[in-house]
Design an enzyme around this catalytic site. Structure first.
Site, PDB file in Angstrom:
ATOM      1  N   ASP A 117       0.996  -4.436  -9.872  1.00  0.00           N
ATOM      2  CA  ASP A 117       1.305  -3.299  -8.996  1.00  0.00           C
ATOM      3  C   ASP A 117       2.106  -3.829  -7.820  1.00  0.00           C
ATOM      4  O   ASP A 117       1.997  -5.006  -7.467  1.00  0.00           O
ATOM      5  CB  ASP A 117       0.025  -2.657  -8.462  1.00  0.00           C
ATOM      6  N   HIS A 173      -0.444  -9.940 -14.477  1.00  0.00           N
ATOM      7  CA  HIS A 173      -0.523  -9.976 -15.933  1.00  0.00           C
ATOM      8  C   HIS A 173       0.781 -10.492 -16.535  1.00  0.00           C
ATOM      9  O   HIS A 173       1.776 -10.673 -15.826  1.00  0.00           O
ATOM     10  CB  HIS A 173      -0.836  -8.574 -16.451  1.00  0.00           C
ATOM     11  N   SER A 260       0.824 -10.483  -1.161  1.00  0.00           N
ATOM     12  CA  SER A 260       1.312 -11.595  -1.979  1.00  0.00           C
ATOM     13  C   SER A 260       2.547 -11.160  -2.749  1.00  0.00           C
ATOM     14  O   SER A 260       2.966 -10.014  -2.671  1.00  0.00           O
ATOM     15  CB  SER A 260       0.216 -12.045  -2.948  1.00  0.00           C
TER      16      SER A 260
END
Length: 299
Positions: A117, A173, A260
């Site tokens: 995201d 991911h 991040s």
């Protein structure tokens, strides 16, 4: 440089929105005030402060911060496997896992998907310039990798920067199928990766603590996946098995507390990035993205 609010595009509606940034006043002080810049260089970007704050977010007492954070930033807890009362600390909440149905992954064979995201920014050719981000600063692949061979490999390739704000889901991911190498750690600073910081110094990505690994894929060549540390990020955790075959959407790892960044580097002539992402990036605007959304196709 004049302080400006962070704008981004809602991909579904096409609206230009203003990002609500936790601690934005502090960022304004650090990056737009000469005294703030002194504090930044002396204290804020140093490891000990982020480590100290990370430990604070691991404490049982920090769990008391979760409810207000969820309410203030409208976080959808229906997506989370655990609910507020079940978390043992703020970091436990921060690295929360989502229900499998919370993110729809594009499993089309020729698609590249977002690893996380966040807000995405694309540089179609790494050696091209972007007036918004680069500001005359040279982004050096040699400095980024500390490896001339890899720098040469990705020269003129595509760079995708996915910025995770503190309010985002903080697990990342795999963007496609392939075989994944071990992760290499490069020590560095802990500067903010907010656009407020990047506007001032794009070279933060060459200066901050970072890790990278290479995903050998059939459709996109050797995809470099890099995780960038930042101010108040207590840690980068790789949860995958090195030298294993992985599937698109499998978990690679997670960040502890803080904003991040995940960077994807793709070799030249291996991917066509979605037009909306490219157009927004050319205008200096990030595009809101969810993990698993298609961001490009193979050539």
């Amino acid at each position: 440089m004049k302080f400006e609010k962070i704008k981004y595009k809602n991909r579904k509606t096409g609206e230009t929105l203003i990002e609500e940034v936790p601690g934005e006043g502090f960022l304004k002080f650090l990056y737009y005030n000469p005294f703030g810049k002194l504090a930044l260089n002396a204290v804020v970007k140093r490891k000990f402060l982020s480590s100290l704050y990370g430990k604070k977010m691991d404490s049982i007492k920090s769990a008391g911060l979760i409810k207000d954070f969820v309410e203030n930033y409208n976080i959808n807890m229906n997506e989370s496997i655990k609910q507020i009362s079940e978390f043992t600390s703020f970091n436990d909440f921060f690295i929360r896992k989502l229900k499998p149905e919370a993110r729809k992954i594009d499993f089309s064979k020729n698609s590249l998907v977002s690893p996380s995201d966040g807000k995405i920014f694309a540089l179609e050719r790494i050696n091209d310039s972007s007036k918004f981000f680069l500001k005359g600063d040279e982004f050096s692949l040699g400095e980024f990798f500390k490896d001339d061979k890899l720098a040469k490999k990705y020269f003129s390739g595509t760079m995708l920067i996915i910025r995770l704000a503190p309010v985002d889901y903080h697990r990342y991911h795999f963007p496609c199928d392939g075989k994944i190498s071990p992760s290499k750690l490069i020590k560095g600073d802990y500067s903010s990766v907010s656009p407020h910081a990047i506007r001032q110094n794009f070279r933060i990505f060459c200066e901050n603590k970072r890790e990278y690994s290479i995903l050998k894929s059939e459709n996109f060549g050797d995809v470099c996946i890099s995780e960038i540390g930042a101010t108040m990020v207590g840690g980068i955790v790789q949860s995958y098995q090195p030298n294993s075959k992985v599937k698109k959407g499998d978990e690679k790892g997670y960040f502890y507390f803080g904003g991040s960044t995940v960077i994807l580097l793709i070799e030249k002539n291996k991917v066509i990035i979605d037009e909306d992402i490219l157009e927004n990036s050319k205008k200096g605007i990030e595009t809101q993205i969810k993990m698993g959304e298609k961001i490009g196709i193979n050539i």
